[in-house]
Design a protein around this motif. Structure first.
Motif, PDB file in Angstrom:
ATOM      1  N   GLU A   1       0.790  -1.154  -0.102  1.00 39.61           N
ATOM      2  CA  GLU A   1      -0.013  -0.055   0.028  1.00 39.61           C
ATOM      3  C   GLU A   1       0.888   1.124  -0.014  1.00 39.61           C
ATOM      4  OE1 GLU A   1      -2.551  -0.062   3.355  1.00 39.61           O
ATOM      5  OE2 GLU A   1      -3.331  -2.076   2.665  1.00 39.61           O
ATOM      6  N   ASN A   2       1.208   1.824  -1.210  1.00 36.51           N
ATOM      7  CA  ASN A   2       1.824   3.069  -1.188  1.00 36.51           C
ATOM      8  C   ASN A   2       3.149   3.083  -0.550  1.00 36.51           C
ATOM      9  OD1 ASN A   2      -0.298   4.550  -2.703  1.00 36.51           O
ATOM     10  ND2 ASN A   2      -1.288   4.762  -0.654  1.00 36.51           N
ATOM     11  N   VAL A   3       3.885   1.812  -1.109  1.00 31.34           N
ATOM     12  CA  VAL A   3       5.235   1.543  -0.153  1.00 31.34           C
ATOM     13  C   VAL A   3       6.156   2.393  -0.932  1.00 31.34           C
ATOM     14  CG1 VAL A   3       6.816  -0.090  -0.035  1.00 31.34           C
ATOM     15  CG2 VAL A   3       4.498  -0.663   0.401  1.00 31.34           C
ATOM     16  N   GLY A   4       7.135   3.149   0.106  1.00 33.08           N
ATOM     17  CA  GLY A   4       8.281   3.845  -0.346  1.00 33.08           C
ATOM     18  C   GLY A   4       9.490   3.332   0.449  1.00 33.08           C
TER      19      GLY A   4
ATOM     20  N   ASP B   1      12.503  -2.576   6.832  1.00 37.60           N
ATOM     21  CA  ASP B   1      11.344  -1.866   7.129  1.00 37.60           C
ATOM     22  C   ASP B   1      10.891  -0.999   6.272  1.00 37.60           C
ATOM     23  OD1 ASP B   1      10.266  -3.553   9.160  1.00 37.60           O
ATOM     24  OD2 ASP B   1      11.760  -2.220  10.600  1.00 37.60           O
ATOM     25  N   VAL B   2       9.831  -0.758   5.658  1.00 37.67           N
ATOM     26  CA  VAL B   2       9.405   0.396   4.798  1.00 37.67           C
ATOM     27  C   VAL B   2       9.353   1.678   5.505  1.00 37.67           C
ATOM     28  CG1 VAL B   2       8.170  -1.207   3.385  1.00 37.67           C
ATOM     29  CG2 VAL B   2       6.899   0.180   5.263  1.00 37.67           C
ATOM     30  N   GLU B   3       9.727   2.691   4.787  1.00 41.40           N
ATOM     31  CA  GLU B   3       9.767   3.956   5.204  1.00 41.40           C
ATOM     32  C   GLU B   3       8.523   4.760   4.928  1.00 41.40           C
ATOM     33  OE1 GLU B   3      12.711   5.817   2.941  1.00 41.40           O
ATOM     34  OE2 GLU B   3      14.420   4.884   3.956  1.00 41.40           O
ATOM     35  N   ARG B   4       7.794   4.416   3.983  1.00 39.93           N
ATOM     36  CA  ARG B   4       6.284   5.202   3.604  1.00 39.93           C
ATOM     37  C   ARG B   4       5.404   4.155   3.155  1.00 39.93           C
ATOM     38  NH1 ARG B   4      10.105   7.937   1.813  1.00 39.93           N
ATOM     39  NH2 ARG B   4       9.601   7.339  -0.258  1.00 39.93           N
ATOM     40  N   GLY B   5       4.140   4.136   3.767  1.00 37.01           N
ATOM     41  CA  GLY B   5       3.209   3.147   3.436  1.00 37.01           C
ATOM     42  C   GLY B   5       3.113   1.936   4.300  1.00 37.01           C
TER      43      GLY B   5
ATOM     44  N   THR C   1       8.945   2.272  -9.791  1.00 34.25           N
ATOM     45  CA  THR C   1       7.373   2.368  -9.628  1.00 34.25           C
ATOM     46  C   THR C   1       6.657   1.122 -10.302  1.00 34.25           C
ATOM     47  OG1 THR C   1       7.198   3.799 -11.435  1.00 34.25           O
ATOM     48  CG2 THR C   1       7.662   4.886  -9.327  1.00 34.25           C
ATOM     49  N   VAL C   2       5.403   1.212 -10.219  1.00 34.58           N
ATOM     50  CA  VAL C   2       4.744   0.178 -10.987  1.00 34.58           C
ATOM     51  C   VAL C   2       4.062   0.498 -12.122  1.00 34.58           C
ATOM     52  CG1 VAL C   2       2.471  -1.504 -10.740  1.00 34.58           C
ATOM     53  CG2 VAL C   2       3.772  -1.070  -8.986  1.00 34.58           C
ATOM     54  N   THR C   3       4.579   0.153 -13.291  1.00 37.81           N
ATOM     55  CA  THR C   3       4.353   0.847 -14.569  1.00 37.81           C
ATOM     56  C   THR C   3       3.147   0.131 -15.285  1.00 37.81           C
ATOM     57  OG1 THR C   3       6.068  -0.275 -15.592  1.00 37.81           O
ATOM     58  CG2 THR C   3       6.641   1.760 -14.794  1.00 37.81           C
ATOM     59  N   GLU C   4       3.373  -1.128 -15.169  1.00 39.01           N
ATOM     60  CA  GLU C   4       2.149  -1.973 -15.615  1.00 39.01           C
ATOM     61  C   GLU C   4       1.662  -3.080 -14.612  1.00 39.01           C
ATOM     62  OE1 GLU C   4       3.125  -3.683 -19.351  1.00 39.01           O
ATOM     63  OE2 GLU C   4       4.201  -1.915 -20.077  1.00 39.01           O
ATOM     64  N   MET C   5       0.434  -3.648 -14.830  1.00 41.82           N
ATOM     65  CA  MET C   5       0.314  -4.636 -13.700  1.00 41.82           C
ATOM     66  C   MET C   5      -1.060  -5.604 -14.703  1.00 41.82           C
ATOM     67  SD  MET C   5      -0.791  -4.717  -9.885  1.00 41.82           S
ATOM     68  CE  MET C   5      -1.721  -3.102  -9.988  1.00 41.82           C
ATOM     69  N   GLY C   6      -1.206  -6.798 -14.803  1.00 41.50           N
ATOM     70  CA  GLY C   6      -2.127  -7.711 -15.251  1.00 41.50           C
ATOM     71  C   GLY C   6      -1.706  -9.001 -15.618  1.00 41.50           C
ATOM     72  N   ASN C   7      -2.535  -9.801 -16.303  1.00 44.67           N
ATOM     73  CA  ASN C   7      -1.929 -11.093 -16.699  1.00 44.67           C
ATOM     74  C   ASN C   7      -1.286 -11.060 -17.782  1.00 44.67           C
ATOM     75  OD1 ASN C   7      -4.066 -11.269 -19.018  1.00 44.67           O
ATOM     76  ND2 ASN C   7      -5.360 -11.587 -17.609  1.00 44.67           N
ATOM     77  N   PRO C   8      -0.780 -11.992 -18.411  1.00 44.99           N
ATOM     78  CA  PRO C   8       0.207 -12.114 -19.644  1.00 44.99           C
ATOM     79  C   PRO C   8      -0.448 -11.334 -20.896  1.00 44.99           C
ATOM     80  CG  PRO C   8       0.889 -14.005 -18.165  1.00 44.99           C
ATOM     81  CD  PRO C   8      -0.390 -13.286 -17.513  1.00 44.99           C
TER      82      PRO C   8
ATOM     83  N   GLU D   1      18.344   8.111  -1.960  1.00 49.38           N
ATOM     84  CA  GLU D   1      18.335   7.160  -3.074  1.00 49.38           C
ATOM     85  C   GLU D   1      17.231   6.578  -2.999  1.00 49.38           C
ATOM     86  OE1 GLU D   1      21.953   4.934  -3.095  1.00 49.38           O
ATOM     87  OE2 GLU D   1      23.195   6.780  -2.765  1.00 49.38           O
ATOM     88  N   THR D   2      15.981   6.858  -3.810  1.00 46.30           N
ATOM     89  CA  THR D   2      14.675   6.136  -3.883  1.00 46.30           C
ATOM     90  C   THR D   2      14.865   4.885  -4.466  1.00 46.30           C
ATOM     91  OG1 THR D   2      13.646   8.393  -3.578  1.00 46.30           O
ATOM     92  CG2 THR D   2      12.025   6.349  -4.441  1.00 46.30           C
ATOM     93  N   VAL D   3      14.343   3.754  -3.894  1.00 39.21           N
ATOM     94  CA  VAL D   3      14.305   2.510  -4.636  1.00 39.21           C
ATOM     95  C   VAL D   3      12.928   2.047  -4.973  1.00 39.21           C
ATOM     96  CG1 VAL D   3      15.087   0.080  -4.430  1.00 39.21           C
ATOM     97  CG2 VAL D   3      16.315   1.692  -3.444  1.00 39.21           C
ATOM     98  N   LEU D   4      11.921   2.386  -4.115  1.00 36.05           N
ATOM     99  CA  LEU D   4      10.533   2.052  -4.514  1.00 36.05           C
ATOM    100  C   LEU D   4       9.882   3.555  -3.989  1.00 36.05           C
ATOM    101  CD1 LEU D   4       9.994  -1.419  -2.900  1.00 36.05           C
ATOM    102  CD2 LEU D   4      10.357  -0.844  -5.336  1.00 36.05           C
ATOM    103  N   LYS D   5       8.792   3.825  -4.970  1.00 35.21           N
ATOM    104  CA  LYS D   5       7.812   4.822  -4.569  1.00 35.21           C
ATOM    105  C   LYS D   5       6.632   4.755  -4.963  1.00 35.21           C
ATOM    106  CE  LYS D   5       7.523   9.664  -6.072  1.00 35.21           C
ATOM    107  NZ  LYS D   5       8.322  11.081  -6.947  1.00 35.21           N
ATOM    108  N   ASN D   6       5.809   4.805  -3.848  1.00 37.42           N
ATOM    109  CA  ASN D   6       4.198   4.576  -4.086  1.00 37.42           C
ATOM    110  C   ASN D   6       4.015   3.283  -4.619  1.00 37.42           C
ATOM    111  OD1 ASN D   6       3.749   7.098  -2.646  1.00 37.42           O
ATOM    112  ND2 ASN D   6       4.025   8.149  -4.703  1.00 37.42           N
ATOM    113  N   VAL D   7       4.523   2.119  -4.497  1.00 36.17           N
ATOM    114  CA  VAL D   7       4.198   0.988  -4.852  1.00 36.17           C
ATOM    115  C   VAL D   7       2.961   0.150  -4.465  1.00 36.17           C
ATOM    116  CG1 VAL D   7       4.970  -1.380  -5.198  1.00 36.17           C
ATOM    117  CG2 VAL D   7       6.661   0.572  -5.652  1.00 36.17           C
ATOM    118  N   SER D   8       2.014  -0.129  -5.081  1.00 33.99           N
ATOM    119  CA  SER D   8       0.783  -0.645  -4.637  1.00 33.99           C
ATOM    120  C   SER D   8       0.481  -1.799  -5.676  1.00 33.99           C
ATOM    121  CB  SER D   8      -0.235   0.312  -4.614  1.00 33.99           C
ATOM    122  OG  SER D   8      -0.004   1.416  -3.764  1.00 33.99           O
TER     123      SER D   8
END
Length: 575
Positions: free
Chosen positions: A334-337, A382-386, A542-549, A344-351
């Motif tokens: 849930e909106n993981v950062g 441990d996540v920093e955000r979300g 960041t999540v750029t695409e999501m779905g089945n193949p 040095e951002t590795v993950l940003k708002n990943v859901s």
């Protein structure tokens, strides 16, 4: 006092109490050594007065003094050495236990040689200090103070002539603390550099030989060893610059006693027997103090080692609830950062949600955050955000060890132990029977190559499975995960070392395993995830695409482009 010693010297409560007992024993031992001085004083006094006591009385006194010296030295030996060795063993276990509780972020700031040097080298230094230096130093200080009080009561002028050198000498050595800490830090850094170099040489010996770079590397390692030698010499010289002058000042005490005593003796102010007494006392009292000055110099350098140990002891552990009762095993981001280092951002708002009973694949370019997301799901960091939840329970609220009972994990970098094949797989579940281990091995396609080993499942596979191929090591790791049979499975490039045939068979094994479980898989090869229920494309954190193949192929985005590129690369041939 116990709490202060625990903090000051990185001791356990038992170790602090042992240090107090050792100091008392050293004090008593130093005081008992004054008994022969007293007997000699009485004997000389009798001769000068012309009335010698019974020889039997002096014989009993000498025997009693020897017995007291024997008992006090025996107590001192036990109190200093035996208790110290117990404490050093407990200290290493305590540090290792603390490391087990720390998050992986701590290990990202430390290398293995540094941590190994702390557990082995720093503890060894403190072991020597507590057995040879610290109790003896404090014991000599206390015993000298007690003797000084009695001397001042006896004759304050002679006592002042005998003891003025002690505070001066202690102050001189005390000023060496800053310099000693500087030299010790430099020497430790040189030691760690050599340890890193030796470890790197052993790990990369194959590449060094293939590149004919052994001599060049060894030349560099020799330079690091030379640096250690130089640092050791400088450290010794740094201590000697303070200890030698202090010991020279200490020797002036005997001269001042002789000078003041002679002047007062000639003027008739001082009896000859008293003059003799002070000559005896100073000949004895300076010996432990001279040794203590060396102890103090060594103790000054100890602070660097203590600080390194306290750094581990005082690091914040990952805590949480000891009970873990999720409602299912869906993994939800849930909106993981997250960032390993600030800025040095590795993950940003990943859901996204990896559902139970499905295979969720994380794909994307290297550095996109796939492995980081999987490790965050298992609370390696441990996540920093979300937040990340498993069955509605925030993973940050659960004790890491309790949380990991629900996970079976296979990393790209396999870790095996110098044990049998059977025991390496059984690590997945300690109480598993041999039949269950073999069943898991068969499911992971291990049984064929295991049958060819000299002793089959009882074959020792060497350090980190050195006698096995990369693919064989990978399959044992997968068998270990299958044996654990946890409700959540994390596969980070788990089939990277397998050929196409074995990869297909492993995928079939994983398909049989996935029923009612949550599978999160990371892969670069698109054929590995072509049967996944959901694909999450991570790029730039960041999540750029999501779905089945099928859905993602129709979008003709990142996933479709990766499939196309890999298809073209498979058709590439040498011209």
């Amino acid at each position: 006092m116990t709490q202060q010693l625990m903090k000051r010297f990185a001791l356990s409560e038992e170790g602090a109490k042992g240090l107090i007992q050792a100091t008392i024993a050293c004090t008593v031992a130093d005081l008992v050594l004054m008994f022969p001085v007293g007997l000699l004083y009485l004997l000389v006094s009798d001769f000068l007065s012309g009335s010698v006591r019974s020889g039997l009385l002096y014989g009993l006194g000498i025997a009693g003094a020897l017995l007291l010296v024997l008992l006090s030295e025996f107590w001192k030996y036990n109190a200093t050495y035996f208790s110290t060795y117990r404490e050093s063993g407990a200290c290493r276990i305590r540090l290792a236990e603390k490391l087990r509780q720390l998050p992986l972020s701590f290990f990202g700031k430390k290398d293995l040689a540094d941590l190994t040097n702390t557990i082995m080298g720093d503890v060894q230094v403190t072991e020597q200090m507590f057995s040879h230096y610290i109790p003896q130093f404090y014991g000599s200080i206390i015993s000298t103070c007690l003797i000084a009080v009695s001397l001042f009561c006896y004759d304050w002028q002679m006592a002042l002539a005998a003891l003025w050198v002690l505070p001066v000498a202690l102050v001189i050595v005390g000023f060496s603390k800053k310099a000693q800490n500087y030299f010790t830090r430099k020497q430790n850094a040189a030691l760690i550099a050599v340890a890193d170099g030796v470890q790197e040489c052993l790990e990369t010996i194959r590449d060094l030989k293939s590149s004919k770079a052994e001599q060049m590397y060894l030349d560099g390692l020799n330079q690091k060893i030379d640096v250690i030698e130089g640092r050791a010499i400088k450290s010794e010289l740094g201590a000697a610059m303070f200890v030698v002058p202090a010991q020279m000042v200490l020797k002036l005490g005997m001269a001042s006693v002789a000078l003041v005593g002679s002047m007062r003796l000639m003027s008739g102010e001082l009896p000859l027997v008293t003059f003799f007494l002070f000559l005896l006392v100073v000949s004895r009292i300076y010996e432990p103090m001279s040794f203590s000055l060396q102890n103090l110099a060594a103790m000054n350098a100890l602070q660097v080692n203590i600080d390194r140990m306290n750094e581990i002891n005082e690091s914040k552990s990952q805590g949480g609830e000891k009970t873990f009762a999720p409602k299912g095993y869906d993994i939800t981001f849930e909106n993981v950062g997250f960032a390993y280092n600030s800025g040095e951002t590795v993950l940003k708002n990943v859901s996204f949600t990896a559902k139970q009973g499905e295979v969720t694949a994380l794909i994307g370019p290297s550095g996109g955050g796939k492995s980081t997301a999987a490790k965050l799901a298992a609370r390696f960091w441990d996540v920093e955000r979300g937040r990340i939840t498993v069955g509605g329970v925030d993973v940050a609220s659960v004790d890491p060890e309790q949380l990991l009972t629900a996970y079976s994990i296979v990393f790209q970098d396999v870790t095996l132990f110098n044990n049998t094949v059977m025991e390496n797989i059984r690590i997945g579940r300690k109480d598993a029977s041999d039949a269950e281990v073999m069943e898991a091995a068969k499911a992971a396609m291990c049984d064929e190559f295991i049958a060819k080993l000299p002793q089959g499942y009882q074959t020792m596979i060497g350090e980190n499975g050195s006698t096995l191929s990369g693919g064989e090591r990978q399959r044992i790791s997968i068998a270990r995960a299958l044996l654990k049979d946890a409700p959540i499975i994390l596969l980070d490039e788990a089939t990277a070392s397998l050929d196409a045939e074995n990869e297909t068979e492993i995928q079939q094994a994983i398909s049989r395993l996935v029923e009612r479980k949550t599978v999160l898989i990371i892969a670069h090869r698109m054929r590995t995830v072509e049967t996944a229920n959901k694909i999450v494309v991570l790029s730039g954190g960041t999540v750029t695409e999501m779905g089945n193949p099928e859905e993602l192929m129709k979008k003709k985005g990142t996933f479709a482009r990766m499939v196309k590129l890999q298809t073209e690369s498979q058709n590439w041939v040498l011209a």
